[in-house]
Design a protein around this motif. Structure first.
Motif, PDB file in Angstrom:
ATOM      1  N   GLY A 138       0.825  -1.220   0.000  1.00 18.15           N
ATOM      2  CA  GLY A 138       0.000   0.000   0.000  1.00 18.15           C
ATOM      3  C   GLY A 138       0.845   1.249   0.000  1.00 18.15           C
ATOM      4  N   ALA A 139       0.180   2.407   0.037  1.00 18.02           N
ATOM      5  CA  ALA A 139       0.910   3.676  -0.006  1.00 18.02           C
ATOM      6  C   ALA A 139       1.533   3.986   1.361  1.00 18.02           C
ATOM      7  CB  ALA A 139      -0.046   4.785  -0.412  1.00 18.02           C
ATOM      8  N   LEU A 140       2.724   4.551   1.316  1.00 24.33           N
ATOM      9  CA  LEU A 140       3.413   4.965   2.554  1.00 24.33           C
ATOM     10  C   LEU A 140       3.580   6.482   2.543  1.00 24.33           C
ATOM     11  CD1 LEU A 140       6.387   2.513   3.153  1.00 24.33           C
ATOM     12  CD2 LEU A 140       4.125   2.471   4.173  1.00 24.33           C
ATOM     13  N   ARG A 141       3.731   7.026   3.759  1.00 21.16           N
ATOM     14  CA  ARG A 141       3.981   8.457   3.897  1.00 21.16           C
ATOM     15  C   ARG A 141       5.229   8.605   4.770  1.00 21.16           C
ATOM     16  NH1 ARG A 141      -1.007   9.689   5.881  1.00 21.16           N
ATOM     17  NH2 ARG A 141      -0.257   8.835   7.807  1.00 21.16           N
ATOM     18  N   THR A 142       6.157   9.437   4.352  1.00 23.24           N
ATOM     19  CA  THR A 142       7.308   9.726   5.216  1.00 23.24           C
ATOM     20  C   THR A 142       6.787  10.536   6.406  1.00 23.24           C
ATOM     21  OG1 THR A 142       8.688   9.831   3.266  1.00 23.24           O
ATOM     22  CG2 THR A 142       9.626  10.740   5.277  1.00 23.24           C
ATOM     23  N   LEU A 199      13.026   6.758  -1.266  1.00 24.87           N
ATOM     24  CA  LEU A 199      11.611   6.597  -0.885  1.00 24.87           C
ATOM     25  C   LEU A 199      11.175   7.696   0.082  1.00 24.87           C
ATOM     26  CD1 LEU A 199      11.148   2.742  -0.415  1.00 24.87           C
ATOM     27  CD2 LEU A 199       9.874   4.232  -1.982  1.00 24.87           C
ATOM     28  N   ALA A 200      12.062   8.014   1.029  1.00 22.75           N
ATOM     29  CA  ALA A 200      11.711   9.049   2.012  1.00 22.75           C
ATOM     30  C   ALA A 200      11.452  10.379   1.311  1.00 22.75           C
ATOM     31  CB  ALA A 200      12.820   9.196   3.045  1.00 22.75           C
ATOM     32  N   GLY A 201      12.129  10.566   0.172  1.00 20.00           N
ATOM     33  CA  GLY A 201      11.952  11.817  -0.573  1.00 20.00           C
ATOM     34  C   GLY A 201      10.641  11.876  -1.338  1.00 20.00           C
ATOM     35  N   VAL A 202      10.063  10.713  -1.653  1.00 16.37           N
ATOM     36  CA  VAL A 202       8.874  10.749  -2.532  1.00 16.37           C
ATOM     37  C   VAL A 202       7.586  10.221  -1.900  1.00 16.37           C
ATOM     38  CG1 VAL A 202      10.173  10.662  -4.692  1.00 16.37           C
ATOM     39  CG2 VAL A 202       9.526   8.509  -3.573  1.00 16.37           C
ATOM     40  N   CYS A 203       7.697   9.526  -0.771  1.00 17.30           N
ATOM     41  CA  CYS A 203       6.476   8.930  -0.189  1.00 17.30           C
ATOM     42  C   CYS A 203       5.625  10.006   0.471  1.00 17.30           C
ATOM     43  CB  CYS A 203       6.834   7.873   0.863  1.00 17.30           C
ATOM     44  SG  CYS A 203       7.287   6.315   0.142  1.00 17.30           S
ATOM     45  N   ASP A 204       4.539  10.378  -0.169  1.00 13.70           N
ATOM     46  CA  ASP A 204       3.655  11.383   0.444  1.00 13.70           C
ATOM     47  C   ASP A 204       2.283  10.805   0.747  1.00 13.70           C
ATOM     48  OD1 ASP A 204       2.553  11.092  -2.017  1.00 13.70           O
ATOM     49  OD2 ASP A 204       2.751  13.195  -2.620  1.00 13.70           O
ATOM     50  N   GLY A 205       2.159   9.478   0.648  1.00  9.86           N
ATOM     51  CA  GLY A 205       0.897   8.837   1.033  1.00  9.86           C
ATOM     52  C   GLY A 205      -0.103   8.752  -0.108  1.00  9.86           C
ATOM     53  N   THR A 206       0.247   9.267  -1.301  1.00  9.29           N
ATOM     54  CA  THR A 206      -0.757   9.260  -2.371  1.00  9.29           C
ATOM     55  C   THR A 206      -0.523   8.124  -3.375  1.00  9.29           C
ATOM     56  OG1 THR A 206       0.560  10.792  -3.674  1.00  9.29           O
ATOM     57  CG2 THR A 206      -1.132  11.764  -2.240  1.00  9.29           C
ATOM     58  N   LEU A 207       0.756   7.722  -3.568  1.00 10.65           N
ATOM     59  CA  LEU A 207       1.054   6.725  -4.611  1.00 10.65           C
ATOM     60  C   LEU A 207       1.357   5.355  -4.007  1.00 10.65           C
ATOM     61  CD1 LEU A 207       3.382   8.771  -6.975  1.00 10.65           C
ATOM     62  CD2 LEU A 207       1.137   7.826  -7.547  1.00 10.65           C
ATOM     63  N   PRO A 208       0.827   4.280  -4.605  1.00  8.15           N
ATOM     64  CA  PRO A 208       1.196   2.950  -4.116  1.00  8.15           C
ATOM     65  C   PRO A 208       2.681   2.687  -4.340  1.00  8.15           C
ATOM     66  CG  PRO A 208      -0.217   2.792  -6.057  1.00  8.15           C
ATOM     67  CD  PRO A 208      -0.106   4.242  -5.723  1.00  8.15           C
ATOM     68  N   MET A 209       3.227   1.703  -3.654  1.00 11.72           N
ATOM     69  CA  MET A 209       4.666   1.451  -3.664  1.00 11.72           C
ATOM     70  C   MET A 209       5.201   1.044  -5.044  1.00 11.72           C
ATOM     71  SD  MET A 209       5.952   2.188  -0.938  1.00 11.72           S
ATOM     72  CE  MET A 209       7.502   1.356  -0.843  1.00 11.72           C
ATOM     73  N   GLU A 210       4.432   0.214  -5.745  1.00 11.81           N
ATOM     74  CA  GLU A 210       4.968  -0.420  -6.948  1.00 11.81           C
ATOM     75  C   GLU A 210       5.536   0.589  -7.963  1.00 11.81           C
ATOM     76  OE1 GLU A 210       5.590  -3.548  -6.984  1.00 11.81           O
ATOM     77  OE2 GLU A 210       6.382  -3.428  -9.028  1.00 11.81           O
ATOM     78  N   PRO A 211       4.734   1.584  -8.419  1.00 11.05           N
ATOM     79  CA  PRO A 211       5.317   2.526  -9.390  1.00 11.05           C
ATOM     80  C   PRO A 211       6.476   3.329  -8.817  1.00 11.05           C
ATOM     81  CG  PRO A 211       3.076   3.173  -8.744  1.00 11.05           C
ATOM     82  CD  PRO A 211       3.311   1.823  -8.181  1.00 11.05           C
ATOM     83  N   LEU A 212       6.447   3.603  -7.509  1.00 13.92           N
ATOM     84  CA  LEU A 212       7.563   4.351  -6.902  1.00 13.92           C
ATOM     85  C   LEU A 212       8.841   3.537  -6.964  1.00 13.92           C
ATOM     86  CD1 LEU A 212       6.039   5.983  -3.671  1.00 13.92           C
ATOM     87  CD2 LEU A 212       6.709   7.094  -5.801  1.00 13.92           C
ATOM     88  N   ASP A 268       9.691   1.808  13.422  1.00 15.90           N
ATOM     89  CA  ASP A 268      10.448   2.860  14.112  1.00 15.90           C
ATOM     90  C   ASP A 268       9.888   4.258  13.854  1.00 15.90           C
ATOM     91  OD1 ASP A 268      12.058   0.989  15.164  1.00 15.90           O
ATOM     92  OD2 ASP A 268      13.854   1.495  14.013  1.00 15.90           O
ATOM     93  N   GLY A 269       8.836   4.347  13.039  1.00 11.78           N
ATOM     94  CA  GLY A 269       8.152   5.630  12.855  1.00 11.78           C
ATOM     95  C   GLY A 269       8.756   6.539  11.802  1.00 11.78           C
ATOM     96  N   PHE A 270       9.615   6.008  10.904  1.00 15.78           N
ATOM     97  CA  PHE A 270      10.137   6.853   9.818  1.00 15.78           C
ATOM     98  C   PHE A 270       9.113   6.968   8.687  1.00 15.78           C
ATOM     99  CE2 PHE A 270      13.893   5.512  12.068  1.00 15.78           C
ATOM    100  CZ  PHE A 270      14.611   6.701  12.140  1.00 15.78           C
ATOM    101  N   PHE A 271       8.367   5.885   8.477  1.00 10.90           N
ATOM    102  CA  PHE A 271       7.293   5.879   7.476  1.00 10.90           C
ATOM    103  C   PHE A 271       5.998   5.489   8.167  1.00 10.90           C
ATOM    104  CE2 PHE A 271      11.127   5.000   5.005  1.00 10.90           C
ATOM    105  CZ  PHE A 271      10.971   5.837   3.908  1.00 10.90           C
ATOM    106  N   GLU A 272       4.903   5.999   7.629  1.00  8.54           N
ATOM    107  CA  GLU A 272       3.579   5.609   8.153  1.00  8.54           C
ATOM    108  C   GLU A 272       2.762   5.016   7.021  1.00  8.54           C
ATOM    109  OE1 GLU A 272       3.621   9.406  11.186  1.00  8.54           O
ATOM    110  OE2 GLU A 272       2.364   9.449   9.407  1.00  8.54           O
ATOM    111  N   ILE A 273       1.915   4.059   7.366  1.00 12.27           N
ATOM    112  CA  ILE A 273       1.033   3.469   6.359  1.00 12.27           C
ATOM    113  C   ILE A 273      -0.084   4.467   6.105  1.00 12.27           C
ATOM    114  CG2 ILE A 273      -0.515   1.536   5.857  1.00 12.27           C
ATOM    115  CD1 ILE A 273       1.366  -0.185   7.625  1.00 12.27           C
ATOM    116  N   ALA A 274      -0.241   4.881   4.846  1.00 14.75           N
ATOM    117  CA  ALA A 274      -1.227   5.918   4.535  1.00 14.75           C
ATOM    118  C   ALA A 274      -2.628   5.430   4.860  1.00 14.75           C
ATOM    119  CB  ALA A 274      -1.131   6.284   3.045  1.00 14.75           C
ATOM    120  N   GLY A 275      -3.468   6.348   5.283  1.00 12.89           N
ATOM    121  CA  GLY A 275      -4.848   5.991   5.618  1.00 12.89           C
ATOM    122  C   GLY A 275      -5.021   5.664   7.082  1.00 12.89           C
ATOM    123  N   ARG A 276      -3.952   5.582   7.833  1.00 15.91           N
ATOM    124  CA  ARG A 276      -4.084   5.321   9.269  1.00 15.91           C
ATOM    125  C   ARG A 276      -4.249   6.616  10.050  1.00 15.91           C
ATOM    126  NH1 ARG A 276      -0.460   1.097  11.117  1.00 15.91           N
ATOM    127  NH2 ARG A 276      -1.359  -0.864  10.476  1.00 15.91           N
TER     128      ARG A 276
END
Ligand SMILES: C[S@@+](CC[C@H](N)C(=O)[O-])C[C@H]1O[C@@H](n2cnc3c(N)ncnc32)[C@H](O)[C@@H]1O
Length: 478
Positions: free
Chosen positions: A383-387, A428-441, A470-478
């Motif tokens: 699923g999508a992640l958010r930094t 990934l930390a630079g681009v994960c904003d919670g909107t895009l699923p992991m695969e294309p990233l 460890d809280g560097f990334f969050e699962i989007a939608g939570r």
């Protein structure tokens, strides 16, 4: 007495008897000296005769004050002071309490008078301790969510119950020490906190067969050879009191209920402390988070607690110090850890770790997120992640070098963890904003780096669960 306590509260309000009021009155020099148990600068700073100066001299400097009409009449009637040789002297310590968020007026804490080094009277064995660093530490850890009922186990002065009043509809407070229950009752009356259920008894005995949404405890966790002082020692061997609390507490929690406590645990020669303390949670039923904030060697520990009971320099000091070290030697103790234990009923994830850095306070404001991350890392799929907010990147390497030797992701908020990462995670930390699923990233990162997409995908799957936990990334939608 209850009416008199109500009138005393009015006097305190009128006088501006708050943490900030006393701090301002004393200023940094006298305040700093008082924290070192030196009262002379504070005596000089409170010579004006205002009600706030009189109250501060009475309860903080513990010197006699002249009769001051209704103020001193009501203090005496409430049992907080007595007349002696033409003066009025405090019989207990009364301090204002502010919330962990800085709300100045959450109440007043009644405890025993402070015993200062070299003072005339030794510490009483049933001493009731006031609101100190440890109680603030626990209050900061407690989850910020409204609850129906809460238990303050080992209430002492009642300070934790006062902190809980903003979020619990019903509060029960227990203690083995009848003097603690009496002083806690005065704290509640003075703070206008009604209907706290006060129960006498050991550990969870007084609430057998009951369940709570929240249990908090700053228990008597100090490990000593003799268990003399009930305000800090349970009489149980070693760290048994903490083990017993964390193994029994889950049966007293509703599903999703929380338990937070401060604890000491032993480091035993030849054994991993993480495994030993982690073993306390094998029965399951709760997500558990154990954080070691400090470790002392046996000598530092004995000195700390002999100082705490004002026994440094007394005739008994060397003998007691020796006995303490003997005790630790017999048990093969190499160190004593201090930290926090939090439980959330319902899960099975156990995390035991050391965090020595300063963390963002209050932890209770984001402890639910920490637990969600702990449990959620393993459940991560595609699923999508958010930094997480506040994560920054540091690059370390020789000046002028094209590529860094080391990349570190660092949290500027929350627990302020740091993690050495590879270029994939950094990207990934630079681009994960919670909107895009992991695969294309991941495909885009692979292309950019000229790496096979399968390798990048496998690497991400291997390292991301820990970075989420460890809280560097969050699962989007939570
Ligand atoms: C460190 S003090 C904490 C007081 C207060 N809750 C705070 O946070 O500052 C520990 C308290 O536990 C109480 N206590 C000691 N043994 C106990 C036991 N077996 N069961 C319940 N309370 C106990 C002591 O009387 C004392 O009030």
């Amino acid at each position: 007495m209850i009416d008199a306590l109500g009138r005393v509260r009015d006097h305190f309000h009128q006088a501006g008897y708050t943490v900030a009021g006393v701090r301002e009155l004393l200023g940094p020099v006298a305040g700093g000296a008082l924290a070192r148990d030196e009262i002379v600068p504070a005596l000089r700073a409170t010579r004006g005769g205002s009600p706030l100066e009189a109250i501060t001299r009475l309860f903080w400097l513990q010197v006699g004050i002249p009769e001051a009409g209704p103020l001193t009449d009501d203090l005496v009637a409430a049992g907080l002071a007595e007349r002696s040789a033409g003066e009025v002297r405090a019989t207990v310590h009364v301090e204002p309490l502010e919330s962990v968020g800085g709300d100045p007026g959450i109440g007043y804490v009644v405890s025993d008078l402070k015993v200062r080094p070299g003072g005339e009277a030794p510490l009483r064995l049933d001493h009731v301790v006031g609101a100190g660093g440890a109680s603030a530490n626990l209050a900061q850890l407690v989850v910020h969510r409204p609850v129906e009922n809460a238990l303050d186990l080992g209430t002492g002065s009642g300070v934790q119950a006062l902190h809980l009043a903003d979020r619990a509809r019903k509060i029960s407070a227990t203690d083995v020490n009848p003097r603690a229950l009496a002083l806690a009752q005065m704290s509640f009356a003075l703070s206008g906190l009604r209907d706290v259920e006060l129960l006498k008894g050991s550990l969870l005995d007084p609430v057998r067969d009951r369940t709570f949404d929240l249990i908090v405890s700053n228990p008597p966790f100090v490990i000593s050879p003799d268990g003399r002082f009930s305000y800090r020692e349970s009489g149980l061997p070693g760290d048994e009191v903490c083990r017993r609390l964390v193994t029994e507490a889950p049966s007293y929690l509703v599903d999703g209920g929380w338990c937070h406590l401060l604890a000491n645990w032993l480091h035993i020669g030849g054994r991993s402390w993480e495994e030993r303390v982690g073993g306390w949670f094998t029965a399951g039923g709760c997500d558990a988070w154990v954080v070691q904030r400090d470790v002392q060697d046996p000598a530092e520990y004995a000195e700390l607690w002999l100082r705490d009971s004002c026994e440094t320099g007394t005739a008994e000091y060397r003998r007691r110090y020796d006995a303490w070290l003997d005790h630790f030697e017999r048990e093969n103790v190499t160190g004593i850890g201090f930290g926090w234990i939090s439980l959330r009923k319902g899960g099975t994830t156990v995390r035991v770790e050391e965090l020595r850095q300063g963390v963002e306070q209050p932890v209770g404001a984001y402890v639910e997120k920490i637990f969600d991350g702990m449990a959620g890392g393993e459940r991560f799929s595609t699923g999508a992640l958010r930094t997480a907010a506040g994560v920054v990147q540091e690059q370390i390497g020789p000046p002028g070098a094209e590529d860094p030797e080391r990349i570190v992701l660092r949290q500027t908020r929350g627990l302020r963890r740091a993690a050495g990462v590879g270029t994939v995670e950094a990207a990934l930390a630079g681009v994960c904003d919670g909107t895009l699923p992991m695969e294309p990233l991941l495909e885009a990162i692979a292309e950019l780096m000229g790496l096979p997409a399968d390798d990048v995908r496998a690497h991400a799957q291997a390292v991301l669960p820990e970075l989420i936990a460890d809280g560097f990334f969050e699962i989007a939608g939570r």
